[in-house]
Write an enzyme that holds these catalytic residues in place. Structure first.
Site, PDB file in Angstrom:
ATOM      1  N   LYS A 131       8.744 -17.469 -10.463  1.00 19.50           N
ATOM      2  CA  LYS A 131       8.026 -16.351 -11.080  1.00 19.50           C
ATOM      3  C   LYS A 131       6.820 -16.895 -11.864  1.00 19.50           C
ATOM      4  CE  LYS A 131       8.419 -12.652 -14.360  1.00 19.50           C
ATOM      5  NZ  LYS A 131       8.952 -12.347 -15.672  1.00 19.50           N
ATOM      6  N   ASN A 182       0.846  -1.196   0.000  1.00 17.67           N
ATOM      7  CA  ASN A 182       0.000   0.000   0.000  1.00 17.67           C
ATOM      8  C   ASN A 182       0.884   1.249   0.000  1.00 17.67           C
ATOM      9  OD1 ASN A 182       0.523   0.741   2.888  1.00 17.67           O
ATOM     10  ND2 ASN A 182      -0.389  -1.280   3.175  1.00 17.67           N
ATOM     11  N   ASP A 237      -4.633  -6.407   5.212  1.00 20.15           N
ATOM     12  CA  ASP A 237      -5.677  -7.251   5.807  1.00 20.15           C
ATOM     13  C   ASP A 237      -5.618  -8.678   5.262  1.00 20.15           C
ATOM     14  OD1 ASP A 237      -6.677  -5.225   7.379  1.00 20.15           O
ATOM     15  OD2 ASP A 237      -7.956  -4.451   5.776  1.00 20.15           O
ATOM     16  N   LYS A 255     -14.258   1.342  15.093  1.00 19.20           N
ATOM     17  CA  LYS A 255     -12.983   0.614  15.092  1.00 19.20           C
ATOM     18  C   LYS A 255     -12.369   0.532  16.477  1.00 19.20           C
ATOM     19  CE  LYS A 255     -10.920   0.665  10.885  1.00 19.20           C
ATOM     20  NZ  LYS A 255     -10.111   1.241   9.808  1.00 19.20           N
ATOM     21  N   LYS A 269     -11.543  -3.008  18.089  1.00 23.82           N
ATOM     22  CA  LYS A 269     -10.143  -3.413  18.325  1.00 23.82           C
ATOM     23  C   LYS A 269      -9.812  -3.481  19.809  1.00 23.82           C
ATOM     24  CE  LYS A 269      -8.611  -2.629  13.863  1.00 23.82           C
ATOM     25  NZ  LYS A 269      -7.706  -3.390  13.017  1.00 23.82           N
TER      26      LYS A 269
HETATM   27  N1  CTP Z   1      -3.977  -3.420  11.994  1.00 28.37           N
HETATM   28  C1  CTP Z   1      -3.384  -4.552  12.506  1.00 28.37           C
HETATM   29  N2  CTP Z   1      -3.494  -5.727  11.854  1.00 28.37           N
HETATM   30  C2  CTP Z   1      -4.190  -5.822  10.701  1.00 28.37           C
HETATM   31  C3  CTP Z   1      -4.801  -4.661  10.160  1.00 28.37           C
HETATM   32  C4  CTP Z   1      -4.671  -3.470  10.837  1.00 28.37           C
HETATM   33  O1  CTP Z   1      -2.768  -4.479  13.568  1.00 28.37           O
HETATM   34  N3  CTP Z   1      -4.275  -6.976  10.089  1.00 28.37           N
HETATM   35  C5  CTP Z   1      -3.874  -2.149  12.757  1.00 28.37           C
HETATM   36  C6  CTP Z   1      -3.191  -1.019  12.021  1.00 28.37           C
HETATM   37  O2  CTP Z   1      -1.803  -0.996  12.306  1.00 28.37           O
HETATM   38  C7  CTP Z   1      -3.902   0.202  12.616  1.00 28.37           C
HETATM   39  C8  CTP Z   1      -5.286  -0.297  12.922  1.00 28.37           C
HETATM   40  O3  CTP Z   1      -5.193  -1.716  12.999  1.00 28.37           O
HETATM   41  O4  CTP Z   1      -3.304   0.613  13.819  1.00 28.37           O
HETATM   42  C9  CTP Z   1      -6.361   0.086  11.942  1.00 28.37           C
HETATM   43  O5  CTP Z   1      -5.957  -0.201  10.621  1.00 28.37           O
HETATM   44  P1  CTP Z   1      -6.935   0.101   9.416  1.00 28.37           P
HETATM   45  O6  CTP Z   1      -6.272  -0.314   8.159  1.00 28.37           O
HETATM   46  O7  CTP Z   1      -7.476   1.486   9.529  1.00 28.37           O
HETATM   47  O8  CTP Z   1      -8.153  -0.836   9.765  1.00 28.37           O
HETATM   48  P2  CTP Z   1      -8.463  -2.308   9.477  1.00 28.37           P
HETATM   49  O9  CTP Z   1      -8.546  -3.047  10.751  1.00 28.37           O
HETATM   50  O10 CTP Z   1      -7.528  -2.854   8.468  1.00 28.37           O
HETATM   51  O11 CTP Z   1      -9.949  -2.237   8.887  1.00 28.37           O
HETATM   52  P3  CTP Z   1     -10.423  -1.690   7.430  1.00 28.37           P
HETATM   53  O12 CTP Z   1      -9.284  -1.927   6.482  1.00 28.37           O
HETATM   54  O13 CTP Z   1     -11.621  -2.530   7.130  1.00 28.37           O
HETATM   55  O14 CTP Z   1     -10.757  -0.237   7.604  1.00 28.37           O
END
Ligand code: CTP
Length: 387
Positions: A280, A204, A270, A329, A333
């Site tokens: 490859k 990303n 995610d 969130k 979390k």
């Molecule tokens: N995070 C994590 N592990 C994951 C995904 C996210 O620890 N697999 C943590 C990120 O480091 C951040 C927080 O969760 O501190 C939120 O990340 P974000 O990308 O905003 O949220 P997601 O949980 O990925 O949800 P979504 O992508 O559906 O918004």
């Protein structure tokens, strides 16, 4: 941050004097006692009443306006922990450098034995004048050089007052503010890299700048810092380089038990590719291919469920309904704080040096931090957590 400290702000007669009103507010917000002295010429640009209201103290201008047994310049010098002269004109710089004490400000500067910051601002021709440069070299103070740009006098060149954040940060640094001494702070940063095959990956746009600003700030505040990052970083604190979400999870788990605070600024993928090809992948005759992805563990959620006294801070990247999604969130979390930032804006976030965030606390509290550079955001986040 600056509780118990007295900052003496010296303002001289330049147009940038108006900016110092905001600098005084920054010191006040950090709980400093602010004393202001200005030259008569400074009062052409900003009023005594304004400075008095902002600093919540009397403003010194006249040298022989003696109220106590001690002469004014000595009592100002004794009371302050640091003196910040901003803007410093060529005239005042040259007077201080040559020991001239013809007003309250220059007399205080001469009597001052603690750290002094000088932030010059003037026309570029004046800045380049060798006499001014020679005088500046005589001063064994911290000089925050002016920046280049469009000057109020209409010229383009070096002479603009440096940023207020720079002056503020240097003040904090010189006052040796170490509120995080003895604390282990773990920070994650950067976007994770999920391999597809030996040459391709999914990732990303995260630049890792916010996490790095947090780590640098924690270090300057005296913390033991561990930065777990996907980026190439060279620092004097512990840096653990990782690649994928699974690598990051392993590193976080290793550091978590002994941490006082963990800030997950990383953009963790995610999903990862279910089967990483060891060779490859070759182009096929098909117009479409399907990559099967599997869910990555949610590191933030997992550590939040295992916490034993650690402060856990998450970041939340949203492109719509920022606050609504952030509230959901933080509850999902289970972390203590969530820093919400809007990634749809081009002037903040991902690869920018600036950010604007809202800090949500577990107890429902919310605080918006206006758009400012990431170092300042980092400092404000620590102030909120440990303030
Ligand atoms: N995070 C994590 N592990 C994951 C995904 C996210 O620890 N697999 C943590 C990120 O480091 C951040 C927080 O969760 O501190 C939120 O990340 P974000 O990308 O905003 O949220 P997601 O949980 O990925 O949800 P979504 O992508 O559906 O918004």
């Amino acid at each position: 941050m600056l509780s118990g400290k007295t900052v003496l702000v010296g303002i001289t007669g330049g147009i940038a004097a108006y900016k110092i009103c905001e600098l005084i507010r920054m010191y006040k917000r950090a709980n400093a006692n602010v004393r202001v002295v200005c030259t008569q010429n400074a009062l052409n640009f900003v009023t005594k009443l304004t400075l008095q209201n902002l600093s919540q103290n009397e403003v010194g201008v006249e040298e022989f306006d003696i109220k106590e047994f001690k002469p004014e310049h000595i009592s100002y010098a004794d009371e302050a922990d640091i003196m910040v002269i901003a803007p410093a004109t060529a005239n005042t710089i040259s007077k201080i450098a040559t020991g001239v004490c013809d007003n309250l400000l220059t007399s205080i500067a001469c009597a001052f034995t603690k750290p002094v910051i000088i932030a010059p601002a003037m026309n570029c021709g004046m800045w380049d004048n060798p006499i001014l440069q020679e005088n500046l070299n005589k001063l064994h103070y911290t000089i925050l050089e002016p920046e280049s740009g469009f000057l109020a006098c209409g010229y383009e060149g070096k002479g603009r007052l440096c940023s207020l954040e720079k002056i503020f940060d240097k003040t904090v640094e010189l006052l040796d503010y170490k509120p995080l001494t003895g604390k282990k702070i773990v920070i994650t940063s950067g976007g994770t890299i999920e391999n597809i095959d030996p040459v391709r990956y999914i990732s990303n746009y995260s630049s890792g700048k916010m996490g790095l600003a947090l780590a640098d700030t924690a270090k300057s505040f005296g913390a033991d810092v561990v930065l777990i990052t996907t980026k190439e970083v060279s620092r004097k604190y512990d840096v653990i380089k990782v690649k994928s979400a699974l690598d990051m999870k392993e590193a976080v788990e290793k550091e978590f038990e002994t941490a006082d605070c963990i800030i997950m600024a990383a953009a963790v993928a995610d999903y990862r590719v279910k089967e990483i090809s060891s060779q490859k992948m070759k182009k096929t005759a098909d117009d479409e291919i399907t990559l099967k992805l599997v869910k990555n563990p949610d590191i933030l959620k997992e550590i939040s469920s295992q916490k034993q006294g650690q402060i856990i801070v998450g970041f939340c990247a949203e492109s719509e309904n920022l606050i609504e999604n952030a509230k959901e969130k933080i509850a999902k979390k289970g972390c203590d704080y969530l820093i919400a930032n809007d990634i749809s804006r081009k002037d903040i976030g991902f690869s920018s040096d600036y950010n604007e965030v809202t800090i949500l606390a577990k107890n429902g509290g919310m605080k918006k931090l206006e758009r400012v550079d990431k170092m300042t955001i980092a400092r404000q986040i620590f102030e909120e957590i440990y303030g």
